[in-house]
Design a protein around this motif. Structure first.
Motif, PDB file in Angstrom:
ATOM      1  N   HIS A  15      -1.975  -7.809 -62.210  1.00 34.03           N
ATOM      2  CA  HIS A  15      -2.359  -6.524 -62.796  1.00 34.03           C
ATOM      3  C   HIS A  15      -2.929  -6.716 -64.190  1.00 34.03           C
ATOM      4  N   THR A  16      -4.247  -6.753 -64.303  1.00 35.65           N
ATOM      5  CA  THR A  16      -4.923  -6.845 -65.592  1.00 35.65           C
ATOM      6  C   THR A  16      -6.020  -5.800 -65.712  1.00 35.65           C
ATOM      7  N   GLY A  17      -6.095  -4.894 -64.766  1.00 35.15           N
ATOM      8  CA  GLY A  17      -7.182  -3.927 -64.753  1.00 35.15           C
ATOM      9  C   GLY A  17      -6.748  -2.552 -65.216  1.00 35.15           C
ATOM     10  N   GLN A  18      -7.473  -1.533 -64.742  1.00 30.38           N
ATOM     11  CA  GLN A  18      -7.230  -0.153 -65.152  1.00 30.38           C
ATOM     12  C   GLN A  18      -6.172   0.525 -64.311  1.00 30.38           C
ATOM     13  N   GLY A  19      -5.801  -0.073 -63.225  1.00 31.77           N
ATOM     14  CA  GLY A  19      -4.816   0.515 -62.342  1.00 31.77           C
ATOM     15  C   GLY A  19      -4.952  -0.046 -60.943  1.00 31.77           C
ATOM     16  N   VAL A  20      -4.249   0.565 -60.010  1.00 36.49           N
ATOM     17  CA  VAL A  20      -4.180   0.068 -58.636  1.00 36.49           C
ATOM     18  C   VAL A  20      -4.533   1.195 -57.680  1.00 36.49           C
ATOM     19  N   LEU A  21      -5.341   0.859 -56.663  1.00 34.97           N
ATOM     20  CA  LEU A  21      -5.575   1.760 -55.540  1.00 34.97           C
ATOM     21  C   LEU A  21      -4.961   1.139 -54.292  1.00 34.97           C
ATOM     22  N   LEU A  22      -4.067   1.880 -53.666  1.00 32.88           N
ATOM     23  CA  LEU A  22      -3.470   1.475 -52.397  1.00 32.88           C
ATOM     24  C   LEU A  22      -4.100   2.329 -51.310  1.00 32.88           C
ATOM     25  N   MET A  23      -4.911   1.694 -50.449  1.00 31.54           N
ATOM     26  CA  MET A  23      -5.635   2.422 -49.408  1.00 31.54           C
ATOM     27  C   MET A  23      -4.937   2.274 -48.061  1.00 31.54           C
ATOM     28  N   VAL A  24      -4.825   3.375 -47.355  1.00 32.51           N
ATOM     29  CA  VAL A  24      -4.179   3.397 -46.034  1.00 32.51           C
ATOM     30  C   VAL A  24      -5.067   4.198 -45.094  1.00 32.51           C
ATOM     31  N   HIS A  25      -5.451   3.603 -43.969  1.00 37.72           N
ATOM     32  CA  HIS A  25      -6.210   4.364 -42.975  1.00 37.72           C
ATOM     33  C   HIS A  25      -5.811   3.923 -41.575  1.00 37.72           C
ATOM     34  N   ARG A  26      -6.188   4.721 -40.616  1.00 37.81           N
ATOM     35  CA  ARG A  26      -5.843   4.414 -39.226  1.00 37.81           C
ATOM     36  C   ARG A  26      -6.379   3.040 -38.849  1.00 37.81           C
ATOM     37  N   PHE A  27      -5.600   2.333 -38.055  1.00 37.18           N
ATOM     38  CA  PHE A  27      -5.988   0.994 -37.641  1.00 37.18           C
ATOM     39  C   PHE A  27      -7.335   1.008 -36.935  1.00 37.18           C
ATOM     40  N   VAL A  28      -8.177   0.042 -37.312  1.00 38.00           N
ATOM     41  CA  VAL A  28      -9.501  -0.105 -36.720  1.00 38.00           C
ATOM     42  C   VAL A  28      -9.511  -1.372 -35.867  1.00 38.00           C
ATOM     43  N   ALA A  29      -9.658  -1.207 -34.558  1.00 41.08           N
ATOM     44  CA  ALA A  29      -9.663  -2.349 -33.638  1.00 41.08           C
ATOM     45  C   ALA A  29     -11.063  -2.956 -33.606  1.00 41.08           C
ATOM     46  N   ALA A  30     -11.294  -3.929 -34.459  1.00 41.19           N
ATOM     47  CA  ALA A  30     -12.628  -4.510 -34.598  1.00 41.19           C
ATOM     48  C   ALA A  30     -12.857  -5.615 -33.577  1.00 41.19           C
ATOM     49  N   ARG A  31     -14.030  -5.614 -32.953  1.00 35.18           N
ATOM     50  CA  ARG A  31     -14.417  -6.760 -32.128  1.00 35.18           C
ATOM     51  C   ARG A  31     -14.992  -7.861 -33.016  1.00 35.18           C
ATOM     52  N   ALA A  32     -15.511  -7.471 -34.191  1.00 31.93           N
ATOM     53  CA  ALA A  32     -15.978  -8.419 -35.192  1.00 31.93           C
ATOM     54  C   ALA A  32     -15.820  -7.773 -36.558  1.00 31.93           C
ATOM     55  N   THR A  33     -15.686  -8.620 -37.586  1.00 31.31           N
ATOM     56  CA  THR A  33     -15.492  -8.148 -38.954  1.00 31.31           C
ATOM     57  C   THR A  33     -16.522  -8.829 -39.847  1.00 31.31           C
ATOM     58  N   ALA A  34     -17.040  -8.083 -40.824  1.00 27.75           N
ATOM     59  CA  ALA A  34     -18.073  -8.626 -41.711  1.00 27.75           C
ATOM     60  C   ALA A  34     -17.781  -8.228 -43.153  1.00 27.75           C
ATOM     61  N   VAL A  35     -17.949  -9.175 -44.069  1.00 29.02           N
ATOM     62  CA  VAL A  35     -17.860  -8.911 -45.509  1.00 29.02           C
ATOM     63  C   VAL A  35     -19.211  -9.256 -46.118  1.00 29.02           C
ATOM     64  N   ALA A  36     -19.846  -8.272 -46.752  1.00 28.76           N
ATOM     65  CA  ALA A  36     -21.177  -8.452 -47.338  1.00 28.76           C
ATOM     66  C   ALA A  36     -21.082  -8.510 -48.852  1.00 28.76           C
ATOM     67  N   ARG A  37     -21.842  -9.426 -49.438  1.00 30.62           N
ATOM     68  CA  ARG A  37     -21.887  -9.598 -50.890  1.00 30.62           C
ATOM     69  C   ARG A  37     -23.335  -9.708 -51.341  1.00 30.62           C
ATOM     70  N   LEU A  38     -23.613  -9.219 -52.523  1.00 36.08           N
ATOM     71  CA  LEU A  38     -24.927  -9.385 -53.132  1.00 36.08           C
ATOM     72  C   LEU A  38     -24.874 -10.656 -53.973  1.00 36.08           C
ATOM     73  N   SER A  39     -25.461 -11.754 -53.464  1.00 35.03           N
ATOM     74  CA  SER A  39     -25.353 -13.035 -54.164  1.00 35.03           C
ATOM     75  C   SER A  39     -26.338 -13.134 -55.318  1.00 35.03           C
ATOM     76  N   ASP A  40     -27.452 -12.425 -55.227  1.00 35.32           N
ATOM     77  CA  ASP A  40     -28.367 -12.239 -56.357  1.00 35.32           C
ATOM     78  C   ASP A  40     -29.126 -10.958 -56.087  1.00 35.32           C
ATOM     79  N   THR A  41     -30.037 -10.586 -56.979  1.00 41.27           N
ATOM     80  CA  THR A  41     -30.687  -9.281 -56.848  1.00 41.27           C
ATOM     81  C   THR A  41     -31.512  -9.148 -55.573  1.00 41.27           C
ATOM     82  N   ASP A  42     -31.874 -10.272 -54.960  1.00 39.19           N
ATOM     83  CA  ASP A  42     -32.735 -10.229 -53.777  1.00 39.19           C
ATOM     84  C   ASP A  42     -32.050 -10.692 -52.490  1.00 39.19           C
ATOM     85  N   THR A  43     -30.789 -11.083 -52.569  1.00 32.65           N
ATOM     86  CA  THR A  43     -30.134 -11.716 -51.419  1.00 32.65           C
ATOM     87  C   THR A  43     -28.783 -11.083 -51.117  1.00 32.65           C
TER      88      THR A  43
END
Length: 263
Positions: free
Chosen positions: A122-150
């Motif tokens: 804990h070094t930030g402004q606070g904590v968000l604890l998120m809770v939602h209905r379970f999502v049965a994923a056939r695949a999972t993806a995490v997307a990141r912006l590695s630079d302004t064009d990619t």
């Protein structure tokens, strides 16, 4: 929890947020807007400001608050699990998530574990604890912006409970912004051998052997990767800076699962 500052505050993820406010509340509003704009599963989040991350006895009371809201969320469907995720607002630790948690006691235990983890980071402004209905994923993806064009996408079969962590066997998709506009083009995929995948257990997730016909096959199609990339850019624009964005690909379409640290 009796805080004189009025926290914790519970926010419905798929209802219009009431207002902007202090940084933590403004971030909770952004999360609600993300779930509405990008179609997340029904749920809620609980905000706790810096300096008020619960000590153990307060965390138990927070667990009771979450459990009461969880019962309303799955009313009439007692066998429906929930996904829980904690993010430290204004910091950048990898978020911690527990998927497919079923029942009251398991939910309260998960809350204690998540808030205990948040206390250590804990070094930030606070904590968000998120809770939602379970999502049965056939695949999972995490997307990141590695630079302004990619945009880089890590993806795997199944629930991808540890997809944010290093060392996970995952495909890497690369998307580039078009030179003549804001849209994305597909630049390639590094397909990993994926011997394991996370699948639902009775409660929680377990690691199972990936079916042999899927181990060497990309977990997203080119069209799915482009769709995830476009959704991620929408999320990043709403947040106002680059954050990793996680999606679940399901039989009902692509659903937002949450964001990474630093939101």
């Amino acid at each position: 929890m009796g805080s004189r500052h009025g926290y914790p505050v519970l926010w419905r993820l798929t209802e219009p947020p009431p207002h902007d406010g202090p940084p933590l509340d403004a971030t909770a509003v952004i999360v609600c807007r993300l779930f509405q704009r990008l179609r997340g599963a029904p749920g809620f989040c609980v905000s706790l400001p810096a300096g008020e991350t619960p000590v153990p006895d307060e965390a138990e009371r927070c667990g009771e608050l979450v459990e009461t809201a969880r019962r309303r969320l799955v009313a009439g469907e007692p066998e429906t699990g929930v996904d829980l995720r904690v993010c430290v607002v204004g910091a950048d630790p990898t978020p911690l998530a527990f998927l497919n948690i079923l029942g009251g006691e398991a939910t309260k235990t998960a809350v204690l574990e998540l808030l205990g983890w948040a206390r250590k980071h804990h070094t930030g402004q606070g904590v968000l604890l998120m809770v939602h209905r379970f999502v049965a994923a056939r695949a999972t993806a995490v997307a990141r912006l590695s630079d302004t064009d990619t945009v880089r996408i890590s993806a795997c079969w199944g629930l991808g409970e540890d997809l944010h962590l290093p060392g996970v066997h995952a495909d890497t998709f690369v998307l580039k912004r078009s030179h003549d506009g804001p849209d994305l083009t597909f630049a390639g995929v590094d397909c990993a051998i994926k011997p394991w995948m996370d699948v639902p257990a009775v409660s929680g997730a377990i690691r199972a052997s990936t079916p042999s016909h899927l181990r060497n096959v990309p977990s997203l199609s080119e069209e799915e990767a482009l769709d995830v990339g476009r959704r991620a850019l929408t999320a990043i624009n709403l947040v106002g800076h680059s954050v990793p964005v996680e999606f679940a690909l399901t039989s009902q379409g692509t659903l937002l699962r949450g964001t990474g640290g630093g939101i």
